[in-house]
Design a protein around this motif. Structure first.
Motif, PDB file in Angstrom:
ATOM      1  N   ILE A  86       0.860  -1.184   0.000  1.00 30.75           N
ATOM      2  CA  ILE A  86       0.000   0.000   0.000  1.00 30.75           C
ATOM      3  C   ILE A  86       0.895   1.233   0.000  1.00 30.75           C
ATOM      4  N   HIS A  87       0.636   2.146  -0.930  1.00 31.08           N
ATOM      5  CA  HIS A  87       1.463   3.342  -1.057  1.00 31.08           C
ATOM      6  C   HIS A  87       0.873   4.553  -0.337  1.00 31.08           C
ATOM      7  N   ALA A  88      -0.438   4.593  -0.152  1.00 27.94           N
ATOM      8  CA  ALA A  88      -1.087   5.707   0.533  1.00 27.94           C
ATOM      9  C   ALA A  88      -2.506   5.286   0.896  1.00 27.94           C
ATOM     10  N   ARG A 111       9.370  -1.268   2.847  1.00 32.45           N
ATOM     11  CA  ARG A 111       9.510  -1.281   1.389  1.00 32.45           C
ATOM     12  C   ARG A 111       9.361   0.112   0.791  1.00 32.45           C
ATOM     13  N   LEU A 112       8.582   0.959   1.452  1.00 27.81           N
ATOM     14  CA  LEU A 112       8.405   2.317   0.949  1.00 27.81           C
ATOM     15  C   LEU A 112       9.620   3.191   1.240  1.00 27.81           C
ATOM     16  N   GLY A 113      10.291   2.916   2.352  1.00 27.40           N
ATOM     17  CA  GLY A 113      11.398   3.759   2.781  1.00 27.40           C
ATOM     18  C   GLY A 113      10.942   4.972   3.571  1.00 27.40           C
ATOM     19  N   GLN A 149       4.487   3.097  11.129  1.00 24.82           N
ATOM     20  CA  GLN A 149       5.045   4.404  10.802  1.00 24.82           C
ATOM     21  C   GLN A 149       4.061   5.119   9.880  1.00 24.82           C
ATOM     22  N   LEU A 150       3.475   6.199  10.367  1.00 28.20           N
ATOM     23  CA  LEU A 150       2.365   6.860   9.692  1.00 28.20           C
ATOM     24  C   LEU A 150       2.663   8.335   9.516  1.00 28.20           C
ATOM     25  N   ASP A 151       2.394   8.861   8.325  1.00 29.78           N
ATOM     26  CA  ASP A 151       2.610  10.272   8.017  1.00 29.78           C
ATOM     27  C   ASP A 151       1.280  10.899   7.629  1.00 29.78           C
TER      28      ASP A 151
END
Length: 277
Positions: A86-88, A111-113, A149-151
């Motif tokens: 999932i990217h977003a 995987r997203l970094g 980890q959430l932005d």
């Protein structure tokens, strides 16, 4: 009519061969179908279309996978549909059945970094920070991946961009106490958990090819559209086709689907539809 299609969901989403599509991860009401302890015809059905996990959809876009909501069944849904990343995430609102799978995003930052971007209104962010307070603690982590980890990216009623595409928020009412969002991307609109679409939002939906809308059951409900109420909205918007979602066990898929007007269908878990950006 959009025909459900099969593609290779394991293909990296940045490959040019991936056709933009929508994947229905879950189409059920808050308790899911079968409901615990229920032996009705739908809850005991062998038709897989009557097995409805909690509501979520996924946009497979050229730049990545855009998830709408994180229901408690998220891990099962992503495994079932072979969605590896999932990217977003977009959030319609903060109710439990749309939020409580959030911790299942923990693996993706490796995987997203970076943290998983969460696009939501400020009151939804406050709820997430309260419910998942361990993810935002100042305490030193014991190991990588111990917390998600959430932005956060705050959204309002104005259009915004995610993964290179424009998203148009659709303000909706969800009973007397909750304002929620639907979303329009290209010619596709998703409006779950609502029993009122304001006229200004009807105008935002004009011209969509495919409309997905809440239709809990045949009888009226204080916070969800009934089937007839959903059909009334569909006739106002006039999409080429429409799909009903957030369905309870009152609707037996093959029977109810056959009774719907032309161009209107019951959605089901695993349904895939092409879309135009």
């Amino acid at each position: 009519m959009n025909t459900p299609r099969t593609s290779n969901p394991e293909s990296p989403p940045n490959q040019a061969t991936v056709f933009p599509e929508v994947v229905f991860l879950g189409t059920g009401t808050s308790v899911g179908i079968p409901a615990l302890g229920c032996d009705c015809e739908v809850c005991t059905s062998t038709d897989p279309r009557n097995n409805r996990t909690r509501c979520a959809i996924l946009f497979r876009l050229p730049a990545g996978n855009l998830l709408v909501d994180t229901p408690p069944d998220l891990r099962t849904q992503l495994l079932r549909e072979k969605i590896p990343l999932i990217h977003a995430v977009l959030f319609t609102h903060e109710h439990t059945d749309h939020l409580f799978g959030l911790d299942d995003l923990r693996l993706f930052p490796f995987r997203l970094g970076h943290g998983v971007p969460l696009y939501c209104e400020s009151h939804v962010e406050r709820r997430i920070r309260k419910v998942y307070d361990y993810a935002f603690s100042d305490r030193e982590a014991t190991h990588p991946g111990s917390t998600p980890q959430l932005d956060f990216v705050t959204i309002t009623g104005t259009p915004f961009e995610v993964l290179g595409i424009e998203v148009i928020p659709i303000p909706l009412k969800h009973g007397p106490y909750f304002d929620v969002l639907g979303f329009r991307i290209g010619d596709f609109a998703y409006c779950t958990d609502t029993n009122e679409v304001p006229e200004s939002s009807i105008e935002l939906l004009r011209g969509v090819k495919t409309l997905v809308i809440d239709a809990l059951r045949y009888q009226p409900h204080p916070t969800h559209f009934s089937v007839d109420e959903a059909i009334e909205v569909i006739r106002k918007v006039q999409p080429q086709e429409a799909y009903l979602t957030h369905i309870c066990h009152d609707l037996n898929h093959p029977v109810a689907d056959a009774e719907l007007p032309e161009g209107i269908h019951l959605a089901y878990d695993g349904l895939r539809l092409p879309m135009n950006l």
